[in-house]
Write a protein that holds these residues in place. Sequence first.
Motif, mmCIF file in Angstrom:
data_model
loop_
_atom_site.group_PDB
_atom_site.id
_atom_site.type_symbol
_atom_site.label_atom_id
_atom_site.label_comp_id
_atom_site.label_asym_id
_atom_site.label_seq_id
_atom_site.Cartn_x
_atom_site.Cartn_y
_atom_site.Cartn_z
ATOM 1 N N PHE A 45 0.839 -1.200 0.000
ATOM 2 C CA PHE A 45 0.000 0.000 0.000
ATOM 3 C C PHE A 45 0.879 1.258 0.000
ATOM 4 C CE2 PHE A 45 -2.291 3.399 2.208
ATOM 5 C CZ PHE A 45 -3.405 3.515 1.399
ATOM 6 N N GLU A 46 1.902 1.250 0.844
ATOM 7 C CA GLU A 46 2.817 2.397 0.920
ATOM 8 C C GLU A 46 3.547 2.594 -0.412
ATOM 9 O OE1 GLU A 46 6.548 3.937 3.649
ATOM 10 O OE2 GLU A 46 5.251 2.369 4.438
ATOM 11 N N LEU A 47 3.971 1.501 -1.013
ATOM 12 C CA LEU A 47 4.643 1.571 -2.315
ATOM 13 C C LEU A 47 3.708 2.151 -3.369
ATOM 14 C CD1 LEU A 47 7.013 0.979 -4.208
ATOM 15 C CD2 LEU A 47 6.095 -1.342 -4.489
ATOM 16 N N ASN A 48 2.460 1.695 -3.396
ATOM 17 C CA ASN A 48 1.484 2.222 -4.356
ATOM 18 C C ASN A 48 1.251 3.712 -4.131
ATOM 19 O OD1 ASN A 48 1.064 -0.156 -5.768
ATOM 20 N ND2 ASN A 48 -0.593 -0.832 -4.444
ATOM 21 N N THR A 49 1.186 4.106 -2.860
ATOM 22 C CA THR A 49 1.005 5.528 -2.534
ATOM 23 C C THR A 49 2.193 6.342 -3.041
ATOM 24 O OG1 THR A 49 -0.271 4.955 -0.559
ATOM 25 C CG2 THR A 49 0.661 7.172 -0.651
ATOM 26 N N VAL A 50 3.394 5.831 -2.792
ATOM 27 C CA VAL A 50 4.603 6.527 -3.252
ATOM 28 C C VAL A 50 4.635 6.593 -4.779
ATOM 29 C CG1 VAL A 50 7.129 6.355 -3.383
ATOM 30 C CG2 VAL A 50 5.973 6.030 -1.186
ATOM 31 N N MET A 51 4.258 5.507 -5.425
ATOM 32 C CA MET A 51 4.248 5.497 -6.894
ATOM 33 C C MET A 51 3.222 6.489 -7.435
ATOM 34 S SD MET A 51 6.663 3.527 -7.815
ATOM 35 C CE MET A 51 6.376 3.164 -9.526
ATOM 36 N N ASP A 52 2.044 6.564 -6.784
ATOM 37 C CA ASP A 52 1.029 7.536 -7.199
ATOM 38 C C ASP A 52 1.555 8.963 -7.032
ATOM 39 O OD1 ASP A 52 -0.687 5.478 -7.798
ATOM 40 O OD2 ASP A 52 -1.902 5.682 -5.965
ATOM 41 N N GLU A 53 2.205 9.232 -5.889
ATOM 42 C CA GLU A 53 2.775 10.566 -5.652
ATOM 43 C C GLU A 53 3.852 10.876 -6.686
ATOM 44 O OE1 GLU A 53 4.131 10.692 -1.597
ATOM 45 O OE2 GLU A 53 2.094 10.612 -0.796
ATOM 46 N N ARG A 54 4.660 9.867 -7.011
ATOM 47 C CA ARG A 54 5.707 10.046 -8.020
ATOM 48 C C ARG A 54 5.098 10.409 -9.372
ATOM 49 N NH1 ARG A 54 7.885 7.201 -12.100
ATOM 50 N NH2 ARG A 54 10.084 7.506 -12.581
ATOM 51 N N GLU A 55 4.025 9.716 -9.731
ATOM 52 C CA GLU A 55 3.353 9.992 -11.005
ATOM 53 C C GLU A 55 2.770 11.409 -11.015
ATOM 54 O OE1 GLU A 55 -0.197 8.214 -13.846
ATOM 55 O OE2 GLU A 55 0.574 6.990 -12.209
ATOM 56 N N LEU A 56 2.153 11.800 -9.886
ATOM 57 C CA LEU A 56 1.613 13.159 -9.787
ATOM 58 C C LEU A 56 2.723 14.200 -9.924
ATOM 59 C CD1 LEU A 56 -0.971 12.726 -6.882
ATOM 60 C CD2 LEU A 56 -1.479 13.109 -9.302
ATOM 61 N N LEU A 57 3.834 13.951 -9.244
ATOM 62 C CA LEU A 57 4.964 14.885 -9.323
ATOM 63 C C LEU A 57 5.545 14.927 -10.741
ATOM 64 C CD1 LEU A 57 6.790 14.158 -5.942
ATOM 65 C CD2 LEU A 57 5.554 16.241 -6.573
ATOM 66 N N GLN A 58 5.606 13.779 -11.387
ATOM 67 C CA GLN A 58 6.105 13.717 -12.770
ATOM 68 C C GLN A 58 5.197 14.522 -13.701
ATOM 69 O OE1 GLN A 58 8.999 12.249 -13.608
ATOM 70 N NE2 GLN A 58 8.792 12.955 -15.694
ATOM 71 N N ASN A 59 3.873 14.366 -13.514
ATOM 72 C CA ASN A 59 2.921 15.131 -14.322
ATOM 73 C C ASN A 59 3.073 16.624 -14.070
ATOM 74 O OD1 ASN A 59 1.868 12.807 -15.451
ATOM 75 N ND2 ASN A 59 0.173 12.676 -14.023
ATOM 76 N N ARG A 60 3.230 16.991 -12.803
ATOM 77 C CA ARG A 60 3.403 18.410 -12.446
ATOM 78 C C ARG A 60 4.685 18.961 -13.065
ATOM 79 N NH1 ARG A 60 1.914 23.112 -12.420
ATOM 80 N NH2 ARG A 60 2.635 24.460 -10.768
ATOM 81 N N LEU A 61 5.748 18.170 -13.012
ATOM 82 C CA LEU A 61 7.018 18.588 -13.615
ATOM 83 C C LEU A 61 6.841 18.833 -15.111
ATOM 84 C CD1 LEU A 61 10.079 19.060 -13.498
ATOM 85 C CD2 LEU A 61 10.379 16.583 -13.776
ATOM 86 N N GLN A 62 6.122 17.939 -15.790
ATOM 87 C CA GLN A 62 5.885 18.111 -17.222
ATOM 88 C C GLN A 62 5.079 19.373 -17.494
ATOM 89 O OE1 GLN A 62 4.063 14.408 -18.377
ATOM 90 N NE2 GLN A 62 6.012 13.334 -18.535
ATOM 91 N N GLN A 63 4.089 19.658 -16.634
ATOM 92 C CA GLN A 63 3.298 20.879 -16.800
ATOM 93 C C GLN A 63 4.172 22.118 -16.626
ATOM 94 O OE1 GLN A 63 0.265 20.423 -13.819
ATOM 95 N NE2 GLN A 63 -1.069 19.181 -15.118
ATOM 96 N N VAL A 64 5.036 22.088 -15.612
ATOM 97 C CA VAL A 64 5.919 23.232 -15.358
ATOM 98 C C VAL A 64 6.883 23.419 -16.524
ATOM 99 C CG1 VAL A 64 7.810 24.060 -13.888
ATOM 100 C CG2 VAL A 64 5.732 23.153 -12.842
ATOM 101 N N GLU A 65 7.462 22.322 -17.020
ATOM 102 C CA GLU A 65 8.374 22.410 -18.163
ATOM 103 C C GLU A 65 7.654 22.971 -19.391
ATOM 104 O OE1 GLU A 65 9.792 18.386 -18.414
ATOM 105 O OE2 GLU A 65 11.534 18.809 -17.141
ATOM 106 N N LYS A 66 6.416 22.520 -19.619
ATOM 107 C CA LYS A 66 5.640 23.017 -20.762
ATOM 108 C C LYS A 66 5.351 24.505 -20.598
ATOM 109 C CE LYS A 66 1.326 22.273 -23.271
ATOM 110 N NZ LYS A 66 0.036 21.589 -23.289
ATOM 111 N N SER A 67 4.984 24.898 -19.387
ATOM 112 C CA SER A 67 4.698 26.315 -19.111
ATOM 113 C C SER A 67 5.936 27.165 -19.343
ATOM 114 C CB SER A 67 4.211 26.469 -17.673
ATOM 115 O OG SER A 67 4.050 27.824 -17.335
#
Length: 119
Positions: A34-56
């Motif tokens: 469960f903790e691993l899945n949570t961390v992976m979800d957070e990682r994916e969210l952060l990756q998406n946010r990073l892509q948005q910031v780079e695009k901006s």
Amino acid sequence: IKEGNTQLELMFGKISQLEDEINRKSNELEALKFELNTVMDERELLQNRLQQVEKSIQEKDTKHQRQLVSYQSECQRQLDIMKDGCTKQLSEMYTNLMNVQKTSNLEIQTLTDNNERLE
């Protein structure tokens, strides 16, 4: 038989302890999953946010580049207008100077002629 029963009870107790240990470890494993899945979800969210910031950043950079090109073009246009105006003024000043020089030369010639006549 009594001794066999005692050994069986000990074995069942040991088996029960092992089952409890297996259940604890299984629960720990589930918690870690469960903790691993949570961390992976957070990682994916952060990756998406990073892509948005780079695009901006890229969009803003492109916008600023266009603004800079536009500003440079406008500055060059104004510089060309000023250059043309200065060239025209310089030409007019030169023409006026040549006219003044001609007039002065004529006046000098007239004065020289008058002076010679008087002599």
